[in-house]
Design a protein around this motif. Structure first.
Motif, PDB file in Angstrom:
ATOM      1  N   ARG A  50      29.502  13.169 -21.881  1.00 38.62           N
ATOM      2  CA  ARG A  50      29.034  12.235 -20.852  1.00 38.62           C
ATOM      3  C   ARG A  50      27.600  11.801 -21.151  1.00 38.62           C
ATOM      4  NH1 ARG A  50      28.872  14.756 -15.565  1.00 38.62           N
ATOM      5  NH2 ARG A  50      28.664  16.755 -16.646  1.00 38.62           N
ATOM      6  N   TRP A  51      27.412  10.478 -21.288  1.00 39.44           N
ATOM      7  CA  TRP A  51      26.087   9.887 -21.469  1.00 39.44           C
ATOM      8  C   TRP A  51      25.602   9.340 -20.132  1.00 39.44           C
ATOM      9  CZ3 TRP A  51      23.367   9.863 -26.044  1.00 39.44           C
ATOM     10  CH2 TRP A  51      24.066  10.160 -27.214  1.00 39.44           C
ATOM     11  N   PRO A  70      15.628   4.139 -30.696  1.00 39.17           N
ATOM     12  CA  PRO A  70      16.977   4.596 -30.314  1.00 39.17           C
ATOM     13  C   PRO A  70      17.097   4.711 -28.803  1.00 39.17           C
ATOM     14  CG  PRO A  70      16.043   5.974 -32.058  1.00 39.17           C
ATOM     15  CD  PRO A  70      14.930   5.135 -31.518  1.00 39.17           C
ATOM     16  N   SER A  71      18.283   4.423 -28.289  1.00 40.02           N
ATOM     17  CA  SER A  71      18.508   4.467 -26.841  1.00 40.02           C
ATOM     18  C   SER A  71      19.843   5.133 -26.562  1.00 40.02           C
ATOM     19  CB  SER A  71      18.494   3.055 -26.247  1.00 40.02           C
ATOM     20  OG  SER A  71      19.630   2.327 -26.681  1.00 40.02           O
ATOM     21  N   GLY A  72      20.048   5.489 -25.307  1.00 37.57           N
ATOM     22  CA  GLY A  72      21.328   6.019 -24.877  1.00 37.57           C
ATOM     23  C   GLY A  72      22.322   4.903 -24.626  1.00 37.57           C
ATOM     24  N   VAL A  93      18.250   0.167 -30.318  1.00 36.76           N
ATOM     25  CA  VAL A  93      19.593   0.372 -30.863  1.00 36.76           C
ATOM     26  C   VAL A  93      20.211   1.575 -30.174  1.00 36.76           C
ATOM     27  CG1 VAL A  93      19.011  -0.600 -33.112  1.00 36.76           C
ATOM     28  CG2 VAL A  93      18.757   1.854 -32.748  1.00 36.76           C
ATOM     29  N   LYS A  94      21.528   1.550 -30.023  1.00 37.89           N
ATOM     30  CA  LYS A  94      22.236   2.717 -29.511  1.00 37.89           C
ATOM     31  C   LYS A  94      22.296   3.765 -30.608  1.00 37.89           C
ATOM     32  CE  LYS A  94      26.779   4.224 -27.862  1.00 37.89           C
ATOM     33  NZ  LYS A  94      28.167   3.789 -27.555  1.00 37.89           N
ATOM     34  N   ALA A  95      21.863   4.972 -30.294  1.00 37.60           N
ATOM     35  CA  ALA A  95      21.839   6.039 -31.294  1.00 37.60           C
ATOM     36  C   ALA A  95      23.221   6.232 -31.904  1.00 37.60           C
ATOM     37  CB  ALA A  95      21.365   7.340 -30.654  1.00 37.60           C
ATOM     38  N   GLU A 106      26.676  17.001 -20.457  1.00 36.52           N
ATOM     39  CA  GLU A 106      25.747  15.877 -20.324  1.00 36.52           C
ATOM     40  C   GLU A 106      24.959  15.759 -21.628  1.00 36.52           C
ATOM     41  OE1 GLU A 106      23.370  16.590 -16.892  1.00 36.52           O
ATOM     42  OE2 GLU A 106      25.032  16.259 -15.485  1.00 36.52           O
ATOM     43  N   ILE A 107      25.055  14.587 -22.253  1.00 34.91           N
ATOM     44  CA  ILE A 107      24.454  14.385 -23.573  1.00 34.91           C
ATOM     45  C   ILE A 107      23.118  13.666 -23.440  1.00 34.91           C
ATOM     46  CG2 ILE A 107      24.767  13.353 -25.840  1.00 34.91           C
ATOM     47  CD1 ILE A 107      26.648  15.702 -25.181  1.00 34.91           C
ATOM     48  N   HIS A 108      22.101  14.214 -24.119  1.00 33.08           N
ATOM     49  CA  HIS A 108      20.758  13.628 -24.067  1.00 33.08           C
ATOM     50  C   HIS A 108      20.377  12.900 -25.355  1.00 33.08           C
ATOM     51  CE1 HIS A 108      20.290  15.905 -20.370  1.00 33.08           C
ATOM     52  NE2 HIS A 108      20.660  16.993 -21.017  1.00 33.08           N
ATOM     53  N   ASP A 109      20.948  13.302 -26.482  1.00 41.15           N
ATOM     54  CA  ASP A 109      20.645  12.606 -27.732  1.00 41.15           C
ATOM     55  C   ASP A 109      21.767  12.870 -28.736  1.00 41.15           C
ATOM     56  OD1 ASP A 109      20.064  15.095 -29.242  1.00 41.15           O
ATOM     57  OD2 ASP A 109      18.244  15.159 -28.022  1.00 41.15           O
ATOM     58  N   GLN A 110      21.716  12.127 -29.836  1.00 39.54           N
ATOM     59  CA  GLN A 110      22.788  12.188 -30.827  1.00 39.54           C
ATOM     60  C   GLN A 110      22.870  13.540 -31.521  1.00 39.54           C
ATOM     61  OE1 GLN A 110      22.661   9.016 -33.735  1.00 39.54           O
ATOM     62  NE2 GLN A 110      23.812  10.228 -35.201  1.00 39.54           N
TER      63      GLN A 110
END
Length: 287
Positions: free
Chosen positions: A205-206, A134-136, A105-107, A219-223
């Motif tokens: 940015r993902w 969870p995924s990006g 699932v997308k986080a 740059e985003i790594h997680d929710q």
């Protein structure tokens, strides 16, 4: 011979992706001379040139481009088969653990739908164990192809459903998630152009396929990281409307007037014969 070994494909893909024998050998953990010989043997066996070699370096021939694309898919399929076989083997034997399905699932997306799906499926007789992964952004398809996941919640227009079977589950609008104290947080609606040009509040940015798109945003790594940066007034993000479920008190969601609707699908590999997966799909389509 037309048959290819996975070792040959791994060697070729390393060279094709690095376009440098030295870097490819280092990536594979082998010396460069045996790698060069292995590629030459592969070319002789296939009867085609896969690489152009000259003083400036290495580049792919037309045949090499084909093998790069097909080889990735073949290695993904082999890896997926091994991973799914190990999961299925864990449920073999009397008294063994029950079947397990991995759901990508997308986080932060489809939060309420995911809760309903998991609760409804858990109530089914002989329900498999569901591991939520969870995924990006846009990673669910890759997870299905390489076997890390058996099934995924995917979102058009962001995810491609090519090569998968799928069922549509819901359609929703999109929102901009802003710091609650920002002046634009009081607006009834915003446009995509406005969200993309807020002074001092660049779009988050993902990564997509391991690469971040250009731009000034973080740059985003997680929710969790994203939620904190929004609360601190460092970034803004665009999500499906269902993302409201995870907002903090320091966040505000403002509808986007011109964003395309997001359609959530449940998707799975077209060749799957899993009875547990079939049961999960039936449950999803009844929600």
């Amino acid at each position: 011979m037309d048959a290819l070994e996975t070792r040959e494909l791994r060697y070729f893909l390393a060279v094709a992706e690095e376009l440098h024998f030295g870097r490819a050998a280092e990536r594979l953990g082998i010396a460069q001379p045996p790698l060069s010989r292995a590629i030459q043997q592969l070319e002789r066996r296939l009867g085609v040139s896969l690489l152009h070699r000259n003083r400036r370096g290495v580049s792919l021939t037309g045949a090499g481009e084909v093998l790069l694309h097909e080889g990735r898919a073949a290695l993904d399929a082999a890896t997926a088969a091994a991973r799914r076989t190990r999961r299925a083997g864990g449920a073999d034997g009397t008294g063994g653990p029950r079947d397990r399905l991995v759901l990508a699932v997308k986080a932060g997306a489809s939060h309420e739908l995911l809760h309903k799906l998991l609760d409804a499926y858990a109530a089914e007789p002989d329900a498999a164990e569901i591991e939520v992964l969870p995924s990006g952004t846009c990673e669910q398809g890759e997870m299905l192809r390489d076997g890390r996941a058996d099934v995924a919640l995917m979102h058009k227009p962001f995810n491609s459903l090519a090569g998968f079977d799928s069922e549509e589950l819901m359609t929703e609008g999109q929102v901009a998630i802003l710091p609650a104290a920002h002046p634009l947080a009081a607006r009834r609606a915003l446009s995509l152009a406005e969200v993309g040009d807020i002074p001092g509040l660049p779009l988050a940015r993902w990564a997509h396929n391991g690469t971040y798109p250009p731009g000034p945003g973080p740059e985003i790594h997680d929710q969790t990281q994203l939620a904190q940066l929004i609360a601190l007034g460092r970034t803004v993000a665009v999500f499906p409307d269902s993302a409201r479920a995870w907002l903090w008190a320091e966040h505000t969601a403002v509808p986007l007037s011109d964003a395309p609707p997001v359609v959530t699908h449940i998707a799975w590999p077209a060749h799957s014969r899993s009875l547990a997966l079939a049961g999960l799909i039936r449950t999803a389509t009844r929600l």
